[in-house]
Design a protein around this motif. Structure first.
Motif, mmCIF file in Angstrom:
data_model
loop_
_atom_site.group_PDB
_atom_site.id
_atom_site.type_symbol
_atom_site.label_atom_id
_atom_site.label_comp_id
_atom_site.label_asym_id
_atom_site.label_seq_id
_atom_site.Cartn_x
_atom_site.Cartn_y
_atom_site.Cartn_z
ATOM 1 N N PHE A 1 7.852 35.410 17.223
ATOM 2 C CA PHE A 1 7.257 34.231 17.355
ATOM 3 C C PHE A 1 7.463 33.509 16.012
ATOM 4 O O PHE A 1 7.449 32.457 15.883
ATOM 5 C CB PHE A 1 5.960 34.508 17.632
ATOM 6 N N VAL A 2 7.613 34.252 14.928
ATOM 7 C CA VAL A 2 7.504 33.920 13.509
ATOM 8 C C VAL A 2 8.887 33.084 13.331
ATOM 9 O O VAL A 2 9.122 32.020 12.541
ATOM 10 C CB VAL A 2 7.119 34.996 12.630
ATOM 11 N N SER A 3 9.905 33.889 13.920
ATOM 12 C CA SER A 3 11.397 33.189 13.648
ATOM 13 C C SER A 3 11.952 32.013 14.703
ATOM 14 O O SER A 3 12.821 31.784 14.785
ATOM 15 C CB SER A 3 12.355 34.448 13.922
ATOM 16 N N ASN B 1 10.948 26.624 17.560
ATOM 17 C CA ASN B 1 10.150 25.575 18.293
ATOM 18 C C ASN B 1 8.500 26.042 18.323
ATOM 19 O O ASN B 1 7.811 25.183 18.826
ATOM 20 C CB ASN B 1 10.729 25.787 19.620
ATOM 21 N N LEU B 2 8.136 26.805 17.562
ATOM 22 C CA LEU B 2 6.668 27.337 17.405
ATOM 23 C C LEU B 2 6.251 27.241 15.925
ATOM 24 O O LEU B 2 5.041 26.965 15.640
ATOM 25 C CB LEU B 2 6.711 28.794 17.901
ATOM 26 N N PRO C 1 11.403 26.343 7.568
ATOM 27 C CA PRO C 1 11.468 26.964 6.618
ATOM 28 C C PRO C 1 10.916 28.719 6.909
ATOM 29 O O PRO C 1 11.654 29.397 6.537
ATOM 30 C CB PRO C 1 10.546 26.524 5.474
ATOM 31 N N ILE C 2 9.734 28.589 7.619
ATOM 32 C CA ILE C 2 9.236 29.878 7.913
ATOM 33 C C ILE C 2 10.185 30.763 9.060
ATOM 34 O O ILE C 2 10.456 31.855 8.822
ATOM 35 C CB ILE C 2 7.962 29.642 8.619
ATOM 36 N N ALA C 3 10.711 29.825 9.787
ATOM 37 C CA ALA C 3 11.688 30.546 10.767
ATOM 38 C C ALA C 3 13.052 30.947 10.057
ATOM 39 O O ALA C 3 13.626 32.131 10.437
ATOM 40 C CB ALA C 3 11.823 29.483 11.885
ATOM 41 N N PHE C 4 13.315 30.264 9.057
ATOM 42 C CA PHE C 4 14.657 30.421 8.351
ATOM 43 C C PHE C 4 14.421 31.859 7.480
ATOM 44 O O PHE C 4 15.237 32.631 7.507
ATOM 45 C CB PHE C 4 14.829 29.385 7.331
ATOM 46 N N ILE C 5 13.308 31.911 7.019
ATOM 47 C CA ILE C 5 12.895 33.283 6.148
ATOM 48 C C ILE C 5 12.674 34.365 7.186
ATOM 49 O O ILE C 5 13.294 35.569 6.737
ATOM 50 C CB ILE C 5 11.614 33.202 5.568
ATOM 51 N N GLU D 1 12.845 30.319 22.439
ATOM 52 C CA GLU D 1 13.327 29.225 21.955
ATOM 53 C C GLU D 1 13.822 28.593 23.386
ATOM 54 O O GLU D 1 14.010 27.406 23.494
ATOM 55 C CB GLU D 1 14.434 29.227 21.151
ATOM 56 N N ASP D 2 14.032 29.414 24.461
ATOM 57 C CA ASP D 2 14.428 28.926 25.831
ATOM 58 C C ASP D 2 13.509 28.607 26.732
ATOM 59 O O ASP D 2 13.506 28.277 28.077
ATOM 60 C CB ASP D 2 15.608 29.699 26.346
ATOM 61 N N LEU D 3 12.375 28.762 26.228
ATOM 62 C CA LEU D 3 10.965 28.266 27.153
ATOM 63 C C LEU D 3 11.051 26.929 27.635
ATOM 64 O O LEU D 3 11.726 26.029 27.166
ATOM 65 C CB LEU D 3 9.693 28.499 26.307
#
Length: 269
Positions: A100-102, A105-106, A110-114, A166-168
């Motif tokens: 969920f952190v990565s 779409n949520l 920047p957080i998803a990239f980390i 991400e495919d939700l």
């Protein structure tokens, strides 16, 4: 009609130069790769040794294969299953918040990239290295194998979970939002029904992989089939090695059949 076909055929792109270059490069790579293969290490009695290995593997020690003590093949099978199963459960649980952190779409990009960088770093380290690290911490045994399976599972499972998130279908969530549903209701009726089949299928697939990796980890003393297998091979007890491999093959076939049925049921409903 025929003349038009012949004209189109004559005007087709001439790729023979390109194809010839590709063939020459491929042939050169094959020749260069073969030059690095050396057979100077083969002993004079290599054919006899190879025959003894094949004979031992195809005539397993039945007493060892059906030995139900803690040193027999059935116990090793059970230990391998437990290591792979518990490792998969640990990895699947840890992977849920990381996924969920990565998900872009949520959370902010920047957080998803980390999060993706962390997952990439986890997947980069081989399972064999993780096994050696955990054995230094906990000592040899099944617990080190469990920890190794859990950490190794996180990288792949989180990646698959993230793709599922991400495919939700966002329209379902928008419909529930328009109906005045609370956040928990949107999660319960809009998100979880879409994610659970993919999550369960991914976890089962990872369990198949962990079952094979648990054997490799046993080579460094992380429990399961690996250690007895390498000991038998080092001592040239090929009948015992054949018994262990026979048990491993049976185990893999049974688990593969069951997991395939479950994944098919989850996918098709």
């Amino acid at each position: 009609m025929n003349s038009r076909i012949e004209q189109a055929y004559e005007k087709r792109p001439k790729n023979w130069v390109y194809n010839t270059c590709i063939a020459v490069i491929t042939l050169a790579l094959i020749i260069w790769s073969c030059s690095a293969v050396e057979a100077t290490g083969a002993a004079d009695g290599s054919s006899t040794i190879a025959w003894n290995i094949i004979k031992g593997l195809f005539t397993p020690d039945l007493g060892f294969l059906f030995d139900f003590s803690t040193s027999g093949v059935p116990y090793l099978m059970l230990e391998t299953i437990c290591i792979a199963f518990l490792g998969t459960i640990v990895g699947a649980i840890i992977s849920i918040p990381l996924a969920f952190v990565s998900a872009v779409n949520l959370v902010p990009k920047p957080i998803a990239f980390i999060g993706r960088i962390v997952l990439m770093a986890i997947r980069t380290i081989p399972a064999f290295v993780y096994g050696l690290m955990f054995i230094r911490v906990t000592g040899p045994g099944a617990f080190a194998g469990l920890l190794t399976m859990g950490v190794c599972s996180v990288g792949m499972i989180t990646k698959m979970y993230t793709e599922a998130i991400e495919d939700l279908d966002i329209h379902v969530i928008e419909s529930l939002d328009a109906a005045g549903c609370s956040t928990w209701q949107k999660i319960r009726y809009g998100i979880l029904p879409q994610l659970m089949p993919n999550f369960a299928s991914t976890a089962i697939y990872r369990f198949d992989i962990n079952l094979r990796d648990a054997t490799i980890l046993g080579l460094v003393g992380a429990g399961g089939f690996g250690a007895p297998l390498i000991f038998a091979m080092n001592a040239y007890r090929w009948n015992e090695a054949g018994a262990i491999l026979a048990g491993l093959i049976i185990l893999i076939l049974v688990i593969e059949y069951i997991s395939t049925k479950i994944r098919t049921k989850l996918t098709r409903g």
